[in-house]
Scaffold this motif. Structure first.
Motif, PDB file in Angstrom:
ATOM      1  N   MET A   3      -0.054   2.566  -4.559  1.00  0.00           N
ATOM      2  CA  MET A   3      -1.738   3.365  -4.235  1.00  0.00           C
ATOM      3  C   MET A   3      -3.073   2.931  -5.030  1.00  0.00           C
ATOM      4  N   ASP A   4      -4.568   2.975  -3.884  1.00  0.00           N
ATOM      5  CA  ASP A   4      -5.505   3.252  -4.685  1.00  0.00           C
ATOM      6  C   ASP A   4      -6.860   3.875  -3.703  1.00  0.00           C
ATOM      7  N   LEU A   5      -8.175   4.163  -4.730  1.00  0.00           N
ATOM      8  CA  LEU A   5      -8.624   4.517  -4.300  1.00  0.00           C
ATOM      9  C   LEU A   5      -9.194   3.275  -3.086  1.00  0.00           C
ATOM     10  N   ARG A   6      -9.150   2.281  -2.877  1.00  0.00           N
ATOM     11  CA  ARG A   6      -9.996   1.607  -2.200  1.00  0.00           C
ATOM     12  C   ARG A   6      -9.244   2.163  -0.728  1.00  0.00           C
ATOM     13  N   GLN A   7      -7.734   1.269  -0.675  1.00  0.00           N
ATOM     14  CA  GLN A   7      -6.825   1.716   0.249  1.00  0.00           C
ATOM     15  C   GLN A   7      -6.942   2.865   1.130  1.00  0.00           C
ATOM     16  N   LEU A   8      -7.508   4.297   0.592  1.00  0.00           N
ATOM     17  CA  LEU A   8      -7.635   5.845   0.788  1.00  0.00           C
ATOM     18  C   LEU A   8      -8.953   5.578   1.508  1.00  0.00           C
TER      19      LEU A   8
ATOM     20  N   ARG B 263      -3.850  -5.151   7.282  1.00  0.00           N
ATOM     21  CA  ARG B 263      -2.275  -5.353   6.385  1.00  0.00           C
ATOM     22  C   ARG B 263      -3.050  -4.332   4.541  1.00  0.00           C
ATOM     23  N   GLN B 264      -4.087  -4.255   4.358  1.00  0.00           N
ATOM     24  CA  GLN B 264      -3.972  -2.533   3.325  1.00  0.00           C
ATOM     25  C   GLN B 264      -3.474  -1.423   3.592  1.00  0.00           C
ATOM     26  N   ILE B 265      -4.057  -1.028   5.423  1.00  0.00           N
ATOM     27  CA  ILE B 265      -3.654   0.112   5.499  1.00  0.00           C
ATOM     28  C   ILE B 265      -1.361   0.058   5.840  1.00  0.00           C
ATOM     29  N   GLN B 266      -1.390  -0.625   6.353  1.00  0.00           N
ATOM     30  CA  GLN B 266      -0.272  -1.550   6.577  1.00  0.00           C
ATOM     31  C   GLN B 266       0.757  -1.238   5.418  1.00  0.00           C
ATOM     32  N   LEU B 267       0.711  -1.792   4.073  1.00  0.00           N
ATOM     33  CA  LEU B 267       0.920  -1.555   2.537  1.00  0.00           C
ATOM     34  C   LEU B 267       0.890   0.181   1.955  1.00  0.00           C
TER      35      LEU B 267
ATOM     36  N   GLU C  83      -7.044  14.515   5.415  1.00  0.00           N
ATOM     37  CA  GLU C  83      -7.591  16.061   4.493  1.00  0.00           C
ATOM     38  C   GLU C  83      -7.197  15.257   3.793  1.00  0.00           C
ATOM     39  N   GLN C  84      -6.016  15.242   2.994  1.00  0.00           N
ATOM     40  CA  GLN C  84      -5.595  15.027   1.489  1.00  0.00           C
ATOM     41  C   GLN C  84      -6.593  14.414   1.048  1.00  0.00           C
ATOM     42  N   SER C  85      -6.991  12.697   2.101  1.00  0.00           N
ATOM     43  CA  SER C  85      -7.835  12.288   1.351  1.00  0.00           C
ATOM     44  C   SER C  85      -9.140  12.008   1.681  1.00  0.00           C
ATOM     45  N   LEU C  86      -9.678  12.987   2.298  1.00  0.00           N
ATOM     46  CA  LEU C  86     -10.991  13.316   1.528  1.00  0.00           C
ATOM     47  C   LEU C  86     -11.390  13.779   0.556  1.00  0.00           C
ATOM     48  N   GLN C  87     -10.324  15.314   0.428  1.00  0.00           N
ATOM     49  CA  GLN C  87     -10.470  15.954  -1.117  1.00  0.00           C
ATOM     50  C   GLN C  87     -10.732  15.465  -1.919  1.00  0.00           C
ATOM     51  N   VAL C  88      -9.752  14.154  -2.127  1.00  0.00           N
ATOM     52  CA  VAL C  88      -9.438  13.212  -3.227  1.00  0.00           C
ATOM     53  C   VAL C  88     -10.712  12.429  -3.473  1.00  0.00           C
TER      54      VAL C  88
ATOM     55  N   GLY D 213     -13.805  13.201  -3.042  1.00  0.00           N
ATOM     56  CA  GLY D 213     -14.289  13.678  -2.767  1.00  0.00           C
ATOM     57  C   GLY D 213     -14.433  14.081  -4.495  1.00  0.00           C
ATOM     58  N   ARG D 214     -13.624  14.404  -4.490  1.00  0.00           N
ATOM     59  CA  ARG D 214     -13.202  15.373  -6.080  1.00  0.00           C
ATOM     60  C   ARG D 214     -13.615  13.775  -7.237  1.00  0.00           C
ATOM     61  N   VAL D 215     -13.478  12.432  -6.710  1.00  0.00           N
ATOM     62  CA  VAL D 215     -13.659  11.531  -7.030  1.00  0.00           C
ATOM     63  C   VAL D 215     -15.285  11.316  -7.524  1.00  0.00           C
ATOM     64  N   GLU D 216     -15.853  11.208  -6.325  1.00  0.00           N
ATOM     65  CA  GLU D 216     -17.238  11.277  -6.286  1.00  0.00           C
ATOM     66  C   GLU D 216     -17.791  12.402  -6.992  1.00  0.00           C
ATOM     67  N   GLN D 217     -17.565  14.280  -6.737  1.00  0.00           N
ATOM     68  CA  GLN D 217     -18.008  14.148  -7.658  1.00  0.00           C
ATOM     69  C   GLN D 217     -17.938  13.879  -9.093  1.00  0.00           C
ATOM     70  N   MET D 218     -16.824  13.684 -10.117  1.00  0.00           N
ATOM     71  CA  MET D 218     -16.875  13.494 -11.381  1.00  0.00           C
ATOM     72  C   MET D 218     -17.782  12.449 -11.867  1.00  0.00           C
ATOM     73  N   VAL D 219     -18.234  10.955 -10.726  1.00  0.00           N
ATOM     74  CA  VAL D 219     -18.317  10.008 -11.244  1.00  0.00           C
ATOM     75  C   VAL D 219     -19.887  10.849 -11.046  1.00  0.00           C
ATOM     76  N   GLU D 220     -20.573  11.539 -10.706  1.00  0.00           N
ATOM     77  CA  GLU D 220     -21.672  11.834 -10.295  1.00  0.00           C
ATOM     78  C   GLU D 220     -22.357  13.148 -11.717  1.00  0.00           C
ATOM     79  N   THR D 221     -20.985  13.984 -11.953  1.00  0.00           N
ATOM     80  CA  THR D 221     -21.281  14.686 -12.768  1.00  0.00           C
ATOM     81  C   THR D 221     -21.102  13.486 -13.935  1.00  0.00           C
ATOM     82  N   THR D 222     -20.213  12.795 -14.008  1.00  0.00           N
ATOM     83  CA  THR D 222     -19.833  11.879 -15.407  1.00  0.00           C
ATOM     84  C   THR D 222     -21.356  10.998 -15.612  1.00  0.00           C
TER      85      THR D 222
END
Length: 313
Positions: free
Chosen positions: A1-6, A34-38, A66-71, A73-82
Motif C-alpha cells: 500500500m502506498d500514498l498513490r493508491q490512497l 487495477r490499483q484499486i483492485q490491488l 475517512e482514514q485515508s483523508l486523515q492520512v 491530510g497529515r502528509v500534506e501538512q508534513m510536506v508544507e511544514t518541512t
C-alpha cells in the motif's frame, strides 16, 4: 500500500465514478481500476461496489475513506511544514502538555513565547506524561510539560514546582460545608474518581500511590480518560476527585478543599532532549523565571509549596 493508491481510492470515492476519477487524476481508467483492485486484495475486503451506478462504498470502504483523508491530510501538512522550515520561513516548536497544565502557567508561557519569538510556529499537542518521553526521543515534540518523574537518560526532566492538591467535592454534600483543608484520609471509604484511565503510568497512579503510602482505602475507584470527565462525574455526585489546585477553575459548580500534608502535591516537570542546545529551550527557561517573578495567582503559596526550579540562579 502506498500514498498513490490512497489518492486513487479517494478520487474514486469522491467522484463515485471511475471514468471521472481517472480524468481528474490524468491517468487512464484501466490502471486506476487495477490499483484499486490491488488495494482491495491487500486489505482482504472489498471497498467499492462496482455494479451500482454511481459506484458505492462498502462499509469497510467508508471507514477506509475517512482514514485515508486523515492520512493524506497529515502528509500534506508534513510536506508544507518541512518546506517552510527548509526555506527558513519559520521554525516549528512542538510542545507536549498534560491537560491540567492549561490551568496553570502554560497559556501565559506560550503567549510570552509568541511575543519573544514571533518567527516560531508553535504547535501544542496534548499528551500524558509517559507519552511525552517517547515523543521527545522520536522528535515529535521539542518540549514537554508533564506530571511524572522519569529516569530516561536521554530526556532531561526539570522540576518546576510542586503543586498543591485539592479535593473536588459535589455541592450540598457533607464535605462541602467547610473550606478548611482536609487530610488525605478523608478519602477513605469514599468513591474516588481518577484520571487518566490510560496510558499508564499516569497522574492517576501518582494519586493512588499517595493514598497507598498512607494506607487510605477508597470504597471504590472509578477511572476515566480526562479531567473534564472526572469533574463532570463529581458534579453528578458520583464521587470525589483529587486534582491539582490550579484546576479548581475548571468547574465553578463544585466545592474544593485543599489537601493537607507536604506530600499531597503533584510535580510540574519541564522535559526536553538531553543535549538540545536550541536557543528556544533557554528562552523557555528564561520566560519561566520571568513568570515566577511576576508571582501570578496560580503560583501563590495556597497553590504551591515554595520552590525554585533548578535552572533559576
Amino acid at each position: 500500500m502506498d500514498l498513490r493508491q490512497l489518492r486513487y481510492f479517494v478520487a474514486v470515492a469522491r467522484e463515485r465514478n471511475f471514468t471521472r476519477a481517472a480524468e481528474q487524476l490524468h491517468i487512464a481508467q484501466p490502471p486506476l481500476s487495477r490499483q484499486i483492485q490491488l488495494l482491495e486484495e491487500e486489505l482482504g475486503v472489498p471497498l467499492i461496489i462496482r455494479k451500482s451506478r454511481p459506484v458505492r462504498l462498502t462499509e469497510a470502504g467508508r471507514l477506509f475513506y475517512e482514514q485515508s483523508l486523515q492520512v493524506l491530510g497529515r502528509v500534506e501538512q508534513m510536506v508544507e511544514t518541512t518546506r517552510r522550515v527548509g526555506l527558513n520561513q519559520n521554525r516549528v516548536l512542538s510542545i507536549g502538555f498534560v491537560a491540567s497544565t492549561l490551568y496553570g502557567g502554560l497559556p501565559t508561557l506560550v503567549r510570552k513565547l509568541r511575543q519573544n519569538a514571533p518567527e516560531l510556529d508553535i504547535r501544542l499537542l496534548e499528551m500524558v506524561s509517559v507519552q511525552q518521553i517517547a515523543a521527545l526521543k522520536e522528535g515529535r515534540i521539542d518540549v514537554g510539560f508533564g506530571r511524572l518523574h522519569h529516569n530516561d537518560p536521554n530526556v532531561a526532566g526539570i522540576l518546576m514546582r510542586e503543586e498543591r492538591l485539592a479535593l473536588a467535592i459535589p455541592q450540598g454534600t457533607p464535605f462541602a460545608d467547610d473550606t478548611s483543608p482536609l487530610p488525605l484520609s478523608a478519602v477513605a471509604g469514599q468513591k474516588l474518581i481518577v484520571y487518566p484511565k490510560e496510558p499508564r503510568p499516569s497522574y492517576a497512579d501518582h494519586v493512588l500511590s499517595l493514598l497507598h503510602a498512607q494506607d487510605v482505602r477508597p470504597a471504590e475507584v472509578h477511572e476515566v480518560r480526562e479531567i473534564q470527565s472526572a469533574l463532570g462525574l463529581v458534579a453528578s455526585d458520583a464521587g470525589l476527585c483529587i486534582v491539582p489546585s490550579s484546576a479548581r477553575q475548571v468547574r465553578s459548580d463544585l466545592h474544593y478543599r485543599m489537601i493537607e500534608g507536604e506530600r499531597a502535591t503533584s510535580p510540574v516537570i519541564l522535559n526536553h532532549r538531553v543535549g538540545d542546545n536550541s536557543r528556544y529551550i533557554e528562552l523557555i527557561k528564561a520566560l519561566i523565571v520571568e513568570m515566577y517573578a511576576e508571582n501570578p495567582p496560580w503560583l501563590g503559596l495556597e497553590h504551591n509549596l515554595p520552590f525554585r526550579p533548578s535552572f533559576v540562579k
